[in-house]
Design a protein around this motif. Structure first.
Motif, mmCIF file in Angstrom:
data_model
loop_
_atom_site.group_PDB
_atom_site.id
_atom_site.type_symbol
_atom_site.label_atom_id
_atom_site.label_comp_id
_atom_site.label_asym_id
_atom_site.label_seq_id
_atom_site.Cartn_x
_atom_site.Cartn_y
_atom_site.Cartn_z
ATOM 1 N N CYS A 67 0.841 -1.200 0.000
ATOM 2 C CA CYS A 67 0.000 0.000 0.000
ATOM 3 C C CYS A 67 0.876 1.250 0.000
ATOM 4 N N PRO A 68 0.618 2.220 -0.883
ATOM 5 C CA PRO A 68 1.416 3.446 -0.900
ATOM 6 C C PRO A 68 1.136 4.355 0.286
ATOM 7 N N TRP A 69 0.067 4.079 1.046
ATOM 8 C CA TRP A 69 -0.276 4.934 2.184
ATOM 9 C C TRP A 69 0.384 4.434 3.473
ATOM 10 N N CYS A 70 0.269 3.123 3.742
ATOM 11 C CA CYS A 70 0.780 2.599 5.020
ATOM 12 C C CYS A 70 1.843 1.530 4.875
ATOM 13 N N GLY A 71 2.071 1.029 3.658
ATOM 14 C CA GLY A 71 3.095 0.022 3.442
ATOM 15 C C GLY A 71 2.634 -1.408 3.631
ATOM 16 N N SER A 72 1.380 -1.629 3.982
ATOM 17 C CA SER A 72 0.874 -2.979 4.202
ATOM 18 C C SER A 72 0.847 -3.775 2.894
ATOM 19 N N ALA A 73 1.040 -5.092 3.033
ATOM 20 C CA ALA A 73 0.955 -5.983 1.876
ATOM 21 C C ALA A 73 -0.410 -6.642 1.765
ATOM 22 N N ARG A 74 -1.346 -6.265 2.628
ATOM 23 C CA ARG A 74 -2.687 -6.869 2.625
ATOM 24 C C ARG A 74 -3.565 -6.139 1.602
ATOM 25 N N LEU A 75 -3.393 -6.483 0.338
ATOM 26 C CA LEU A 75 -4.104 -5.814 -0.743
ATOM 27 C C LEU A 75 -5.124 -6.749 -1.373
ATOM 28 N N SER A 76 -6.232 -6.162 -1.820
ATOM 29 C CA SER A 76 -7.248 -6.924 -2.546
ATOM 30 C C SER A 76 -7.817 -6.041 -3.644
ATOM 31 N N VAL A 77 -8.311 -6.662 -4.686
ATOM 32 C CA VAL A 77 -8.880 -5.914 -5.809
ATOM 33 C C VAL A 77 -10.235 -5.345 -5.406
ATOM 34 N N ARG A 78 -10.388 -4.046 -5.561
ATOM 35 C CA ARG A 78 -11.671 -3.388 -5.291
ATOM 36 C C ARG A 78 -12.487 -3.232 -6.556
ATOM 37 N N LEU A 79 -11.820 -3.017 -7.686
ATOM 38 C CA LEU A 79 -12.565 -2.705 -8.914
ATOM 39 C C LEU A 79 -11.679 -2.958 -10.128
ATOM 40 N N ARG A 80 -12.261 -3.533 -11.156
ATOM 41 C CA ARG A 80 -11.638 -3.625 -12.479
ATOM 42 C C ARG A 80 -12.568 -2.940 -13.460
#
Length: 394
Positions: A67-80
């Motif tokens: 995440c560019p805001w907090c650095g977390s690696a817990r990412l998921s797709v919100r929208l395509r």
């Protein structure tokens, strides 16, 4: 101040609802920018087709895994989603951080990609459409200008990302003695100065022009600006350097926590892909401002709502079924059949648009009392020093 973003602790008596209803939906949000252009578009088509022959994948950076805001690696797709407004080629992904809830474009556009997808949106072929849309936001502009009234009497105001200066033109009716300057990267800011809407203009990037702006303005505003930037932290750092002690920073952004974003999915206009790089939750913005020496004094959610979500969402869907075949970046030729198809889509969709408009109007009073608004505003006062060092972009 209570900065809990679930509330709307701003000055209720002065809160002006943002309810600028569209008056010509077919022209305003169908991507029908060519309606303002007379003459042959073959030169535009040839130029775009030559550029598109090299593909659009080159306009995307490699995907990042944090995440560019907090650095977390817990990412998921919100929208395509594809480009639902201009219908330029390409597909885009918004990802959401599972820790801080920040939403961002991933992979994001390169600078060259931003140039390509912005071209003919606010200027060129799209200038007439953009001008009409901006002209019809009078209540939104007034609501922003009203928000500062209980806290300061502005002497000089800098509007960052001003475009032609529509906000400044409107705000000076409320603040006739205030000097309004605008800043933007495009030629529009110079045109706004020529029209007399801006007292002064600065053309270029805010982060690069900051040394010459520091201490000159007691109010700096960023209305639907931060979400377009590549590095919001750097922009906020720049604002902290420009706004003097006891000056104010006013920010308005799309609210990614809006109920309508979940309901409408890709058809929610504030996702605005591929232009919007970052969708910042209110809590994240409030924390970032505090870290940079700002004290939030007012937060508006309900009063910032612009009540057109269902209407514009349906219009985007209709536009996707029948895009304007004259758009020069489309791969198909503007045949008579495609023009008739487009006309039929909008003719058959007109009753549904009327229903959507009525539902938007009925929902506005409810939305303004809940967390469902599609935008929010924050007014923050610059204190002497930051409470702790700013967070750097990850």
């Amino acid at each position: 101040m209570n900065t809990d973003p679930s509330t709307d602790p701003s000055t209720a008596p002065s809160a002006v609802p943002s309810t600028d209803p569209p008056t010509d939906i077919t022209t305003d949000i169908t991507g029908d920018i060519t309606g303002d252009i007379t003459g042959d578009l073959s030169a535009h088509r040839a130029a775009y087709q030559a550029e598109l022959a090299h593909g659009v994948e080159r306009f995307l950076e490699p995907r990042r895994d944090t995440c560019p805001w907090c650095g977390s690696a817990r990412l998921s797709v919100r929208l395509r989603t594809p480009d639902l407004i201009q219908h330029k080629p390409g597909h885009f992904v918004l990802e959401r951080c599972g820790d801080c809830r920040h939403i961002f474009q991933n992979p994001r556009l390169t600078p060259a990609g931003l140039d390509f997808y912005y071209r003919d949106f606010y200027d060129g072929l799209g200038e007439g459409l953009a001008q009409r849309l901006f002209d019809r936001r009078e209540q939104s502009y007034r609501g922003r200008a009203e928000l500062v009234r209980p806290y300061t009497t502005p002497r000089s105001w800098l509007d960052v990302g001003t475009g032609y200066g529509h906000f400044c033109r409107s705000a000076r009716r409320l603040w006739p003695d205030t000097v309004f300057d605008g800043l933007d990267q495009g030629v529009s800011v110079e045109e706004g100065h020529r029209r007399g809407w801006l007292d002064g203009c600065h053309r270029g990037e805010f982060t690069e022009l900051a040394p010459g702006l520091a201490g000159r303005y007691d109010v700096v505003s960023m209305h639907h600006y931060l979400e377009h930037t590549r590095d919001p932290f750097r922009e906020l750092d720049t604002a902290a350097a420009v706004v003097p002690t006891d000056g104010h920073l006013l920010i308005e952004l799309p609210d990614p926590e809006s109920f309508f974003g979940r309901l409408l999915g890709r058809w929610w206009v504030p996702w605005l892909q591929p232009q919007h790089q970052h969708l910042i939750p209110p809590r994240n913005l409030l924390d970032a401002l505090t870290e940079r020496g700002f004290e939030p004094v007012a937060v508006q959610r309900g009063a910032a709502h612009q009540g057109w979500d269902l209407l514009y969402g349906l219009a985007l869907a209709l536009s996707s079924l029948g895009p304007d075949p004259r758009l020069p970046w489309l791969s198909v030729e503007p045949t008579r059949w495609r023009r008739l198809r487009r006309s039929a889509v909008w003719l058959l969709g007109a009753p549904a648009l009327a229903v959507a408009s009525g539902l938007d109007a009925a929902l506005r009073p409810v939305v303004r009392r809940t967390r469902g608004s599609n935008a929010y505003r924050v007014l923050a006062r610059r204190t002497a020093t930051p409470t702790h060092p700013p967070t750097s972009a990850h």
